[in-house]
Design an enzyme around this catalytic site. Structure first.
Site, PDB file in Angstrom:
ATOM      1  N   ASP A   1       0.468  -1.198  -0.388  1.00  0.00           N
ATOM      2  CA  ASP A   1       0.285   0.197   0.161  1.00  0.00           C
ATOM      3  C   ASP A   1       0.705   1.614  -0.616  1.00  0.00           C
ATOM      4  O   ASP A   1       2.151   1.370  -0.062  1.00  0.00           O
ATOM      5  CB  ASP A   1      -0.605   0.363   1.195  1.00  0.00           C
ATOM      6  CG  ASP A   1      -2.090   0.569   1.030  1.00  0.00           C
ATOM      7  OD1 ASP A   1      -2.407   1.988   0.550  1.00  0.00           O
ATOM      8  OD2 ASP A   1      -3.514   0.361   1.168  1.00  0.00           O
TER       9      ASP A   1
ATOM     10  N   ASP B   1       3.635   2.003  -4.593  1.00  0.00           N
ATOM     11  CA  ASP B   1       2.383   2.649  -5.562  1.00  0.00           C
ATOM     12  C   ASP B   1       1.909   1.955  -6.914  1.00  0.00           C
ATOM     13  O   ASP B   1       3.142   1.791  -7.803  1.00  0.00           O
ATOM     14  CB  ASP B   1       2.877   4.563  -5.976  1.00  0.00           C
ATOM     15  CG  ASP B   1       2.174   5.079  -6.145  1.00  0.00           C
ATOM     16  OD1 ASP B   1       0.859   4.633  -7.481  1.00  0.00           O
ATOM     17  OD2 ASP B   1       3.159   5.974  -6.841  1.00  0.00           O
ATOM     18  N   VAL B   2       0.400   1.363  -6.849  1.00  0.00           N
ATOM     19  CA  VAL B   2       0.566   0.545  -7.838  1.00  0.00           C
ATOM     20  C   VAL B   2      -0.056   1.025  -9.717  1.00  0.00           C
ATOM     21  O   VAL B   2       0.557   0.128 -10.302  1.00  0.00           O
ATOM     22  CB  VAL B   2      -1.139  -0.034  -7.325  1.00  0.00           C
ATOM     23  CG1 VAL B   2      -1.005  -1.124  -6.063  1.00  0.00           C
ATOM     24  CG2 VAL B   2      -2.256   0.912  -7.606  1.00  0.00           C
TER      25      VAL B   2
ATOM     26  N   TYR C   1     -14.831   7.177 -12.482  1.00  0.00           N
ATOM     27  CA  TYR C   1     -14.732   5.628 -11.809  1.00  0.00           C
ATOM     28  C   TYR C   1     -14.957   4.674 -12.307  1.00  0.00           C
ATOM     29  O   TYR C   1     -14.742   3.176 -12.259  1.00  0.00           O
ATOM     30  CB  TYR C   1     -15.063   6.015 -10.188  1.00  0.00           C
ATOM     31  CG  TYR C   1     -15.525   4.733  -9.871  1.00  0.00           C
ATOM     32  CD1 TYR C   1     -13.937   4.415  -8.267  1.00  0.00           C
ATOM     33  CD2 TYR C   1     -16.314   4.283  -8.881  1.00  0.00           C
ATOM     34  CE1 TYR C   1     -14.538   3.592  -7.813  1.00  0.00           C
ATOM     35  CE2 TYR C   1     -16.234   2.841  -8.269  1.00  0.00           C
ATOM     36  CZ  TYR C   1     -14.873   2.972  -7.598  1.00  0.00           C
ATOM     37  OH  TYR C   1     -15.335   1.679  -6.474  1.00  0.00           O
TER      38      TYR C   1
ATOM     39  N   LYS D   1     -13.473   1.222 -13.678  1.00  0.00           N
ATOM     40  CA  LYS D   1     -13.802  -0.319 -12.595  1.00  0.00           C
ATOM     41  C   LYS D   1     -14.626  -1.778 -13.880  1.00  0.00           C
ATOM     42  O   LYS D   1     -14.273  -2.275 -13.500  1.00  0.00           O
ATOM     43  CB  LYS D   1     -14.923  -0.061 -11.582  1.00  0.00           C
ATOM     44  CG  LYS D   1     -14.452   0.472 -10.306  1.00  0.00           C
ATOM     45  CD  LYS D   1     -13.125  -0.642  -9.873  1.00  0.00           C
ATOM     46  CE  LYS D   1     -12.712   0.255  -8.779  1.00  0.00           C
ATOM     47  NZ  LYS D   1     -11.603  -1.233  -7.656  1.00  0.00           N
TER      48      LYS D   1
ATOM     49  N   THR E   1     -16.115   1.459   4.389  1.00  0.00           N
ATOM     50  CA  THR E   1     -14.591   1.559   3.640  1.00  0.00           C
ATOM     51  C   THR E   1     -14.260   3.487   3.703  1.00  0.00           C
ATOM     52  O   THR E   1     -14.770   3.886   3.524  1.00  0.00           O
ATOM     53  CB  THR E   1     -14.216   1.114   2.812  1.00  0.00           C
ATOM     54  OG1 THR E   1     -14.238   1.852   1.501  1.00  0.00           O
ATOM     55  CG2 THR E   1     -15.127  -0.289   2.111  1.00  0.00           C
TER      56      THR E   1
END
Length: 259
Positions: free
Chosen positions: A60, A73-74, A166, A170, A201
């Site tokens: 993370d 950092d993905v 977003y 996705k 979350t």
């Protein structure tokens, strides 16, 4: 017979306790990597995999001093490659990848989205998932075994007027899951994804109460989900009990896709 209006019973502490204390799958001798594993769905999944006996590495942006945690950092493909290589070298392999890193983006009409915002959301949600899946797949294909579970969203199953970037990112995760699932099927690696609805979350931080109420009102069960509820489905998809499903999308949206 008149059944009257449905009764919505809000979740309480007893129900939450039942969720978090559920039985686990056997993950002994398994090594798992969870991106976005420091909070939310990722953290709940990491905890459940550990409870089943897995060695879990969390990747993370901020991980603190947690055991088996790596800052990553993905959006940086080289950094993701390094994390996967480190996991394999340190723990002798990689059996499970869960891609839970994500960002919600800002609320607004599609034509109000700036180029920078579009690229930022796509970089985290779609590129980040691709980077992790690619790095893990190279290793898993050689070993001819593995499980990959991507966290998409119910927003990725249909257009979203106020969350276009977003939703598009996705939707890309769903399609990417299908592509990896087909490509890795003959290697003994199963790849699936989950599409959560409104889950309690940190991604909900900043969402005003009216907007949140509106989202929950469209869910037939009538309440937000808990991260542990999503984690239980992910755990099954990461387990050896899953034997005949790949490239599939598993809904965990409390019936939102049906309304």
């Amino acid at each position: 017979m008149d059944y009257g209006k449905p009764i919505i019973v809000p979740i309480n502490s007893i129900e939450v306790a039942a969720i978090t204390s559920s039985n686990t799958y056997d993950f002994h001798d398994r090594v798992a990597l969870v991106t976005g594993g420091a909070s939310g769905i990722g953290a709940a999944t990491a905890a459940l995999l550990r409870a089943g006996g897995a060695t879990v590495v969390v990747a993370d942006l901020v991980v603190g001093d947690a055991e088996h945690a790596l800052g990553c950092d993905v959006t940086d493909a080289a950094a993701v490659d390094t994390v996967v290589d480190t996991v394999v070298r340190t723990h002798g392999g990689l059996d499970i990848l869960v891609c839970a890193a994500g960002t919600p983006g800002t609320v607004g009409l599609p034509w109000e989205i700036g180029d920078e915002e579009w690229r930022r959301i796509s970089a985290v949600n779609l590129d980040g998932t691709f980077h992790a899946c690619r790095a893990a797949a190279r290793h898993m294909a050689q070993r001819r075994r593995g499980r990959i579970v991507n966290v998409a969203s119910v927003a990725g199953t249909r257009g979203q007027a106020s969350l276009a970037a977003y939703a598009a990112s996705k939707a890309g995760v769903v399609n990417l899951t299908q592509s990896f699932g087909v490509a890795l099927a003959s290697y003994g690696v199963l790849v699936n994804c989950v599409t959560p609805g409104v889950i309690r979350t940190p991604l909900l931080e900043g969402v005003d109460d009216d907007a949140l109420d509106a989202m929950v009102s469209r869910m037939p069960i009538g309440r937000m989900g808990e991260p542990e509820e999503v984690a239980r489905l992910i755990a099954f998809l990461a387990s050896d009990d899953l034997t005949f499903s790949t490239g599939a999308t598993f809904d965990v949206s409390a019936g939102r896709t049906l309304t």
